[in-house]
Design a protein around this motif. Structure first.
Motif, PDB file in Angstrom:
ATOM      1  N   UNK A  34       0.828  -1.217   0.000  1.00  0.00           N
ATOM      2  CA  UNK A  34       0.000   0.000   0.000  1.00  0.00           C
ATOM      3  C   UNK A  34       0.859   1.263   0.000  1.00  0.00           C
ATOM      4  N   UNK A  35       1.834   1.331   0.889  1.00  0.00           N
ATOM      5  CA  UNK A  35       2.696   2.504   0.998  1.00  0.00           C
ATOM      6  C   UNK A  35       3.876   2.406   0.045  1.00  0.00           C
ATOM      7  N   UNK A  36       4.551   3.531  -0.182  1.00  0.00           N
ATOM      8  CA  UNK A  36       5.725   3.517  -1.064  1.00  0.00           C
ATOM      9  C   UNK A  36       6.882   2.814  -0.362  1.00  0.00           C
ATOM     10  N   UNK A  37       7.842   2.355  -1.155  1.00  0.00           N
ATOM     11  CA  UNK A  37       9.002   1.652  -0.608  1.00  0.00           C
ATOM     12  C   UNK A  37       9.872   2.577   0.251  1.00  0.00           C
ATOM     13  N   UNK A  38      10.516   1.981   1.209  1.00  0.00           N
ATOM     14  CA  UNK A  38      11.556   2.658   2.004  1.00  0.00           C
ATOM     15  C   UNK A  38      11.047   3.743   2.944  1.00  0.00           C
ATOM     16  N   UNK A  39       9.738   3.751   3.217  1.00  0.00           N
ATOM     17  CA  UNK A  39       9.213   4.738   4.174  1.00  0.00           C
ATOM     18  C   UNK A  39       9.751   4.474   5.575  1.00  0.00           C
ATOM     19  N   UNK A  40       9.987   3.206   5.895  1.00  0.00           N
ATOM     20  CA  UNK A  40      10.357   2.839   7.262  1.00  0.00           C
ATOM     21  C   UNK A  40      11.728   2.186   7.352  1.00  0.00           C
ATOM     22  N   UNK A  41      12.532   2.293   6.306  1.00  0.00           N
ATOM     23  CA  UNK A  41      13.884   1.747   6.375  1.00  0.00           C
ATOM     24  C   UNK A  41      14.770   2.674   7.213  1.00  0.00           C
ATOM     25  N   UNK A  42      16.015   2.252   7.463  1.00  0.00           N
ATOM     26  CA  UNK A  42      16.890   2.976   8.392  1.00  0.00           C
ATOM     27  C   UNK A  42      17.038   4.463   8.089  1.00  0.00           C
ATOM     28  N   UNK A  43      17.204   4.799   6.826  1.00  0.00           N
ATOM     29  CA  UNK A  43      17.417   6.214   6.495  1.00  0.00           C
ATOM     30  C   UNK A  43      16.120   6.963   6.176  1.00  0.00           C
ATOM     31  N   UNK A  44      14.976   6.252   6.243  1.00  0.00           N
ATOM     32  CA  UNK A  44      13.655   6.855   6.008  1.00  0.00           C
ATOM     33  C   UNK A  44      13.590   7.580   4.664  1.00  0.00           C
ATOM     34  N   UNK A  45      14.309   7.069   3.675  1.00  0.00           N
ATOM     35  CA  UNK A  45      14.378   7.767   2.388  1.00  0.00           C
ATOM     36  C   UNK A  45      13.003   7.948   1.759  1.00  0.00           C
ATOM     37  N   UNK A  46      12.170   6.918   1.845  1.00  0.00           N
ATOM     38  CA  UNK A  46      10.820   7.028   1.287  1.00  0.00           C
ATOM     39  C   UNK A  46      10.006   8.108   1.959  1.00  0.00           C
ATOM     40  N   UNK A  47      10.149   8.225   3.271  1.00  0.00           N
ATOM     41  CA  UNK A  47       9.439   9.257   4.019  1.00  0.00           C
ATOM     42  C   UNK A  47       9.923  10.648   3.624  1.00  0.00           C
ATOM     43  N   UNK A  48      11.245  10.797   3.431  1.00  0.00           N
ATOM     44  CA  UNK A  48      11.804  12.082   2.999  1.00  0.00           C
ATOM     45  C   UNK A  48      11.260  12.473   1.620  1.00  0.00           C
ATOM     46  N   UNK A  49      11.130  11.492   0.742  1.00  0.00           N
ATOM     47  CA  UNK A  49      10.567  11.758  -0.578  1.00  0.00           C
ATOM     48  C   UNK A  49       9.120  12.238  -0.453  1.00  0.00           C
ATOM     49  N   UNK A  50       8.343  11.558   0.378  1.00  0.00           N
ATOM     50  CA  UNK A  50       6.940  11.942   0.565  1.00  0.00           C
ATOM     51  C   UNK A  50       6.821  13.372   1.083  1.00  0.00           C
ATOM     52  N   UNK A  51       7.723  13.753   1.984  1.00  0.00           N
ATOM     53  CA  UNK A  51       7.684  15.109   2.531  1.00  0.00           C
ATOM     54  C   UNK A  51       7.961  16.152   1.450  1.00  0.00           C
TER      55      UNK A  51
END
Length: 395
Positions: free
Chosen positions: A230-247
């Motif tokens: 459902x969510x994009x890849x790497x939202x919850x990995x160590x560097x939170x790269x997916x979350x940074x992209x979403x922001x």
């Protein structure tokens, strides 16, 4: 899952069990702040107006439930999974039209809210969790929890640290049984996907899934489909790269959808990540009232992660006029926190999120993410280089 929900047959649960909240006469007269429990056991603080909103909401839930029951009676219990089969010629065409009609009906119904008693089975089917579970042996979750029992990793240590801080005071989650159940789900998933392991924020997401789903195992599979599909890849990995992209994508959307507000916030040097990071990592479970959060999740599990952008933009849009009058970053944060904590009527939020924000496609969002990925990875790489350099200097 909450209380005796563990093995209950949700299809037989009557709508009449949704309680009406009644503040005391003293509270009504004085318009004081009152405390009460919502449908999922959370203690809510609000005034009498908030209680009235919740009572109106619960009447809407009952009405929506009657619509779902009527559809189940006329189309069958799993009508939302299969197209109606009609008799007569041109069967393929009939099936296509029926499937399209069901899809349109379902989308409208889900945006208006899935009745709490049907939510577990509808989520489990439509999200893909049931299909994911069917690809492994029936004993998969049981075998997994037994295999990892007693193992200690960085993830399990962080999970143990976060358990008592996950919705403290909840009558089931904040108990030894609640902690143990939540721990099994989080630890189990940390071993299933070592790239994710465990990330703070998942404790709130998994906890709320446990309150909704019929069983612990179903909650585990909902967490799995959420993170893997459902969510994009790497939202919850160590560097939170997916979350940074979403922001970064969210910041671009805010500039496009609310240009005056975005310019004002930029002038204040307000960074949207101050509020939006928690929204996206916890999927609003720490910010919105539980019944509003679950209405957002109804759409999330059917339409995908784009609803998170709709809702985040909707919150800013709802308070645009007030935010334009602010002079300090602290005032912006205060307005947004106060707003989210008192959004008891999901319809108010979702109406703005869809009707006032406008159309967004998954394809458009994917292109915007692709555009931001290289910049995010370069920034994270630069940050890592600086960190390594500091470590070398310390030696």
């Amino acid at each position: 899952m909450y209380g005796t929900r563990r093995e209950r047959d949700i299809s037989l649960e009557p709508q009449s069990r949704i309680p009406v909240l009644r503040p005391s006469i003293h509270s009504r007269r004085a318009n004081l702040t009152v405390k009460f429990q919502d449908l999922y056991g959370f203690t809510v603080e609000g005034n009498v107006d908030d209680v009235n909103v919740l009572n109106e909401l619960r009447e809407k839930v009952r009405q929506q439930g009657r619509i779902w029951w009527a559809l189940e009676a006329s189309k069958g219990a799993n009508w939302y999974l299969q197209p109606e089969i009609s008799n007569g010629i041109a069967l393929k065409s009939s099936l296509k039209l029926s499937a399209l009609a069901n899809a349109i009906t379902l989308k409208k119904l889900i945006r208006k809210g899935i009745p709490p008693v049907l939510r577990p089975k509808v989520w489990f089917s439509l999200s893909g969790a049931a299909k994911k579970k069917s690809t492994v042996p029936d004993s998969y979750y049981s075998d997994l929890t037994k295999a990892v029992e007693g193992k200690v990793t960085a993830a399990t240590r962080q999970i143990d640290h976060d358990l008592p801080r996950t919705f403290p005071g909840h009558p089931w989650l904040d108990t030894p049984e609640g902690h143990a159940t939540l721990r099994r789900v989080l630890v189990g998933y940390s071993f299933r996907d070592s790239d994710v392991g465990y990330c703070q924020g998942l404790n709130y997401v998994a906890a709320l899934l446990l309150l909704v789903m019929k069983t612990e195992e179903d909650a585990f599979w909902m967490l799995a489909v959420l993170l893997e599909n459902v969510l994009v890849n790497d939202c919850y990995t160590n560097n939170l790269s997916g979350c940074h992209v979403e922001q970064r994508v969210f910041q671009d959307l805010l500039t496009k959808k609310c240009p005056r507000l975005s310019a004002h916030l930029e002038a204040l040097e307000f960074d949207v990540t101050l509020v939006a990071t928690e929204w996206f990592l916890c999927l609003f479970s720490k910010s919105l009232p539980s019944e509003t959060t679950l209405r957002v999740w109804d759409v999330l599990f059917y339409e995908g992660a784009k609803v998170l952008f709709h809702v985040a933009l909707g919150i800013f849009k709802m308070k645009e006029d007030e935010l334009l009058l602010t002079h300090h970053v602290g005032d912006v944060i205060s307005i947004l926190q106060r707003t989210t904590h008192h959004l008891f009527d999901p319809d108010d939020l979702l109406t703005v999120a869809y009707e006032n924000i406008g159309f967004m496609t998954t394809n458009t969002l994917s292109k915007q993410r692709k555009k931001q990925e290289s910049a995010v990875m370069a920034e994270l790489d630069q940050r890592l280089r600086r960190l390594n350099s500091l470590k070398l200097n310390e030696k």
